[in-house]
Design a protein around this motif. Structure first.
Motif, PDB file in Angstrom:
ATOM      1  N   GLU A   6       0.854  -1.277  -0.138  1.00 26.30           N
ATOM      2  CA  GLU A   6       0.023   0.021  -0.125  1.00 26.30           C
ATOM      3  C   GLU A   6       0.925   1.331   0.079  1.00 26.30           C
ATOM      4  OE1 GLU A   6      -1.930   1.002   3.789  1.00 26.30           O
ATOM      5  OE2 GLU A   6      -1.002  -0.996   4.784  1.00 26.30           O
ATOM      6  N   TYR A   7       2.207   1.067   0.249  1.00 26.98           N
ATOM      7  CA  TYR A   7       2.974   2.340   0.087  1.00 26.98           C
ATOM      8  C   TYR A   7       3.640   2.715  -1.306  1.00 26.98           C
ATOM      9  CZ  TYR A   7       2.612   0.657   4.782  1.00 26.98           C
ATOM     10  OH  TYR A   7       2.442   0.166   6.245  1.00 26.98           O
ATOM     11  N   LYS A   8       3.790   4.164  -1.510  1.00 30.26           N
ATOM     12  CA  LYS A   8       4.365   4.604  -2.615  1.00 30.26           C
ATOM     13  C   LYS A   8       5.882   5.075  -2.125  1.00 30.26           C
ATOM     14  CE  LYS A   8       0.158   5.926  -5.043  1.00 30.26           C
ATOM     15  NZ  LYS A   8      -0.799   4.995  -4.528  1.00 30.26           N
ATOM     16  N   VAL A   9       6.720   5.057  -3.030  1.00 28.38           N
ATOM     17  CA  VAL A   9       8.060   5.439  -3.077  1.00 28.38           C
ATOM     18  C   VAL A   9       8.301   6.223  -4.175  1.00 28.38           C
ATOM     19  CG1 VAL A   9      10.604   4.685  -2.671  1.00 28.38           C
ATOM     20  CG2 VAL A   9       8.846   3.385  -1.814  1.00 28.38           C
ATOM     21  N   LYS A  10       8.607   7.789  -3.928  1.00 28.23           N
ATOM     22  CA  LYS A  10       8.861   8.328  -5.322  1.00 28.23           C
ATOM     23  C   LYS A  10      10.526   8.160  -5.601  1.00 28.23           C
ATOM     24  CE  LYS A  10       8.551  12.986  -6.945  1.00 28.23           C
ATOM     25  NZ  LYS A  10       8.079  14.386  -6.569  1.00 28.23           N
ATOM     26  N   GLU A  11      10.540   8.069  -7.029  1.00 33.02           N
ATOM     27  CA  GLU A  11      11.784   7.818  -7.320  1.00 33.02           C
ATOM     28  C   GLU A  11      12.541   9.167  -7.768  1.00 33.02           C
ATOM     29  OE1 GLU A  11      12.072   4.442 -10.595  1.00 33.02           O
ATOM     30  OE2 GLU A  11      10.141   4.920 -10.639  1.00 33.02           O
ATOM     31  N   GLY A  12      13.784   9.375  -7.470  1.00 27.09           N
ATOM     32  CA  GLY A  12      14.789  10.557  -7.618  1.00 27.09           C
ATOM     33  C   GLY A  12      14.902  10.875  -6.186  1.00 27.09           C
ATOM     34  N   LEU A  13      14.498  10.497  -5.196  1.00 21.07           N
ATOM     35  CA  LEU A  13      14.763  11.096  -3.871  1.00 21.07           C
ATOM     36  C   LEU A  13      15.775  10.172  -3.051  1.00 21.07           C
ATOM     37  CD1 LEU A  13      11.194  11.951  -2.759  1.00 21.07           C
ATOM     38  CD2 LEU A  13      12.681  13.653  -3.932  1.00 21.07           C
ATOM     39  N   HIS A  14      16.140  10.628  -1.810  1.00 17.88           N
ATOM     40  CA  HIS A  14      17.199  10.032  -1.075  1.00 17.88           C
ATOM     41  C   HIS A  14      16.323   9.936   0.277  1.00 17.88           C
ATOM     42  CE1 HIS A  14      20.632  10.980  -3.614  1.00 17.88           C
ATOM     43  NE2 HIS A  14      20.126  12.217  -3.908  1.00 17.88           N
ATOM     44  N   TYR A  15      16.554   8.674   0.833  1.00 16.29           N
ATOM     45  CA  TYR A  15      15.703   7.995   1.907  1.00 16.29           C
ATOM     46  C   TYR A  15      16.742   7.499   3.046  1.00 16.29           C
ATOM     47  CZ  TYR A  15      12.001   7.960  -1.532  1.00 16.29           C
ATOM     48  OH  TYR A  15      11.061   8.429  -2.294  1.00 16.29           O
ATOM     49  N   THR A  16      16.104   7.786   4.214  1.00 18.18           N
ATOM     50  CA  THR A  16      16.522   7.204   5.657  1.00 18.18           C
ATOM     51  C   THR A  16      15.806   6.008   6.072  1.00 18.18           C
ATOM     52  OG1 THR A  16      15.289   8.515   7.140  1.00 18.18           O
ATOM     53  CG2 THR A  16      17.182   9.581   6.196  1.00 18.18           C
ATOM     54  N   ASP A  18      14.518   6.045   8.990  1.00 19.66           N
ATOM     55  CA  ASP A  18      13.527   6.378   9.763  1.00 19.66           C
ATOM     56  C   ASP A  18      12.653   7.096   8.935  1.00 19.66           C
ATOM     57  OD1 ASP A  18      15.081   6.072  12.165  1.00 19.66           O
ATOM     58  OD2 ASP A  18      16.348   7.468  11.696  1.00 19.66           O
ATOM     59  N   HIS A  19      12.428   6.986   7.614  1.00 18.74           N
ATOM     60  CA  HIS A  19      11.337   7.232   6.848  1.00 18.74           C
ATOM     61  C   HIS A  19      11.392   8.636   6.372  1.00 18.74           C
ATOM     62  CE1 HIS A  19      10.618   3.055   7.195  1.00 18.74           C
ATOM     63  NE2 HIS A  19      10.322   3.301   8.678  1.00 18.74           N
ATOM     64  N   GLU A  20      12.256   9.461   6.236  1.00 17.41           N
ATOM     65  CA  GLU A  20      12.515  10.868   5.884  1.00 17.41           C
ATOM     66  C   GLU A  20      12.987  10.648   4.302  1.00 17.41           C
ATOM     67  OE1 GLU A  20      13.065  10.966  10.153  1.00 17.41           O
ATOM     68  OE2 GLU A  20      14.260  10.022   8.886  1.00 17.41           O
ATOM     69  N   TRP A  21      12.743  11.673   3.565  1.00 18.09           N
ATOM     70  CA  TRP A  21      13.000  11.716   2.345  1.00 18.09           C
ATOM     71  C   TRP A  21      13.938  13.171   2.047  1.00 18.09           C
ATOM     72  CZ3 TRP A  21      11.412  16.004  -0.585  1.00 18.09           C
ATOM     73  CH2 TRP A  21      10.051  16.462   0.081  1.00 18.09           C
ATOM     74  N   ALA A  22      14.800  13.167   1.287  1.00 18.87           N
ATOM     75  CA  ALA A  22      15.635  14.376   0.890  1.00 18.87           C
ATOM     76  C   ALA A  22      15.691  14.526  -0.600  1.00 18.87           C
ATOM     77  CB  ALA A  22      16.930  14.084   1.489  1.00 18.87           C
ATOM     78  N   GLN A  23      15.481  15.821  -0.874  1.00 22.07           N
ATOM     79  CA  GLN A  23      15.400  16.090  -2.449  1.00 22.07           C
ATOM     80  C   GLN A  23      16.561  17.276  -2.755  1.00 22.07           C
ATOM     81  OE1 GLN A  23      11.969  17.569  -4.099  1.00 22.07           O
ATOM     82  NE2 GLN A  23      12.674  17.572  -6.088  1.00 22.07           N
ATOM     83  N   VAL A  24      17.533  16.947  -3.417  1.00 25.17           N
ATOM     84  CA  VAL A  24      18.719  17.911  -3.882  1.00 25.17           C
ATOM     85  C   VAL A  24      18.093  18.661  -4.928  1.00 25.17           C
ATOM     86  CG1 VAL A  24      21.195  18.231  -4.456  1.00 25.17           C
ATOM     87  CG2 VAL A  24      20.434  16.461  -2.927  1.00 25.17           C
ATOM     88  N   LEU A  25      17.908  20.096  -4.714  1.00 27.49           N
ATOM     89  CA  LEU A  25      17.385  20.920  -5.702  1.00 27.49           C
ATOM     90  C   LEU A  25      18.523  21.480  -6.455  1.00 27.49           C
ATOM     91  CD1 LEU A  25      14.865  22.986  -3.569  1.00 27.49           C
ATOM     92  CD2 LEU A  25      14.617  21.085  -4.953  1.00 27.49           C
ATOM     93  N   ASP A  27      19.785  24.491  -6.892  1.00 29.79           N
ATOM     94  CA  ASP A  27      20.782  25.169  -6.235  1.00 29.79           C
ATOM     95  C   ASP A  27      21.699  24.712  -5.335  1.00 29.79           C
ATOM     96  OD1 ASP A  27      18.789  24.949  -4.441  1.00 29.79           O
ATOM     97  OD2 ASP A  27      18.205  27.122  -4.193  1.00 29.79           O
ATOM     98  N   GLY A  28      21.632  23.457  -4.851  1.00 30.16           N
ATOM     99  CA  GLY A  28      22.193  22.663  -3.988  1.00 30.16           C
ATOM    100  C   GLY A  28      21.709  22.615  -2.715  1.00 30.16           C
ATOM    101  N   THR A  29      20.381  23.299  -2.260  1.00 26.42           N
ATOM    102  CA  THR A  29      19.666  23.077  -1.167  1.00 26.42           C
ATOM    103  C   THR A  29      19.059  21.895  -1.267  1.00 26.42           C
ATOM    104  OG1 THR A  29      17.811  24.381  -2.038  1.00 26.42           O
ATOM    105  CG2 THR A  29      19.474  25.583  -0.837  1.00 26.42           C
ATOM    106  N   VAL A  30      18.517  21.318  -0.006  1.00 27.91           N
ATOM    107  CA  VAL A  30      17.791  20.189   0.241  1.00 27.91           C
ATOM    108  C   VAL A  30      16.364  20.242   0.949  1.00 27.91           C
ATOM    109  CG1 VAL A  30      18.003  17.859   1.263  1.00 27.91           C
ATOM    110  CG2 VAL A  30      19.926  18.990   0.184  1.00 27.91           C
ATOM    111  N   LEU A  31      15.154  19.824  -0.030  1.00 28.97           N
ATOM    112  CA  LEU A  31      14.055  19.588   0.904  1.00 28.97           C
ATOM    113  C   LEU A  31      14.149  18.412   1.614  1.00 28.97           C
ATOM    114  CD1 LEU A  31      11.527  20.948  -2.167  1.00 28.97           C
ATOM    115  CD2 LEU A  31      12.584  22.196   0.011  1.00 28.97           C
ATOM    116  N   VAL A  32      13.427  18.451   2.805  1.00 31.64           N
ATOM    117  CA  VAL A  32      13.399  17.317   3.599  1.00 31.64           C
ATOM    118  C   VAL A  32      11.752  17.147   4.008  1.00 31.64           C
ATOM    119  CG1 VAL A  32      13.592  16.458   6.014  1.00 31.64           C
ATOM    120  CG2 VAL A  32      15.276  17.724   4.696  1.00 31.64           C
TER     121      VAL A  32
END
Length: 134
Positions: A6-16, A18-25, A27-32
């Motif tokens: 039932e879970y979705k995992v988005k491609e192109g992100l980095h994962y922990t 502990d179930h957090e994701w990180a997206q490198v933009l 400009d080098g900043t990271v969305l969490v």
């Protein structure tokens, strides 16, 4: 998008784990944000305690807390750096994380050791395999 039960995992992100994701933009900043697995396990979110802008975190530090009807859960920083922006929409509408966990981020970080930190995170395929083991 990879589906694991039932879970979705988005491609192109980095994962922990502990179930957090990180997206490198660009400009080098990271969305969490938190993953689909995390928001489903927490249930209906009632409150997001956003981190303070200017807060310095190391990878693995508590970034903020999320309260649901079930529990209070900590969100950990997937990368080290400084909080430079928070998603203030979550203050009034924490349920946005339930509705679209990959479309709604919690904080934006200016990373201090990005290349090193990314080596410690999983890609979408590895995270999907990790979910299968839970």
């Amino acid at each position: 998008m990879i589906e694991v039960g039932e879970y979705k995992v988005k491609e192109g992100l980095h994962y922990t784990k502990d179930h957090e994701w990180a997206q490198v933009l660009e400009d080098g900043t990271v969305l969490v944000g938190i993953t689909d697995y995390a928001q489903k396990e927490l249930g209906d979110l009632a409150y997001v305690e956003l981190p303070e802008v200017g807060k310095e975190v190391s990878r693995g530090d508590v970034l903020c807390e999320i309260e649901s009807v079930k529990a209070v859960s900590e969100v950990y920083a997937p990368v080290s750096g400084e909080v430079i922006e928070v998603n203030s929409e979550l203050e009034d509408s924490p349920e946005l994380l339930n509705e679209d966990p990959y479309g709604n981020w919690i904080a934006k970080l200016k990373p201090s050791s990005l290349e090193e930190d990314l080596k410690e995170l999983m890609d979408a395929e590895a995270y999907a395999n990790y979910l299968k083991s839970l």
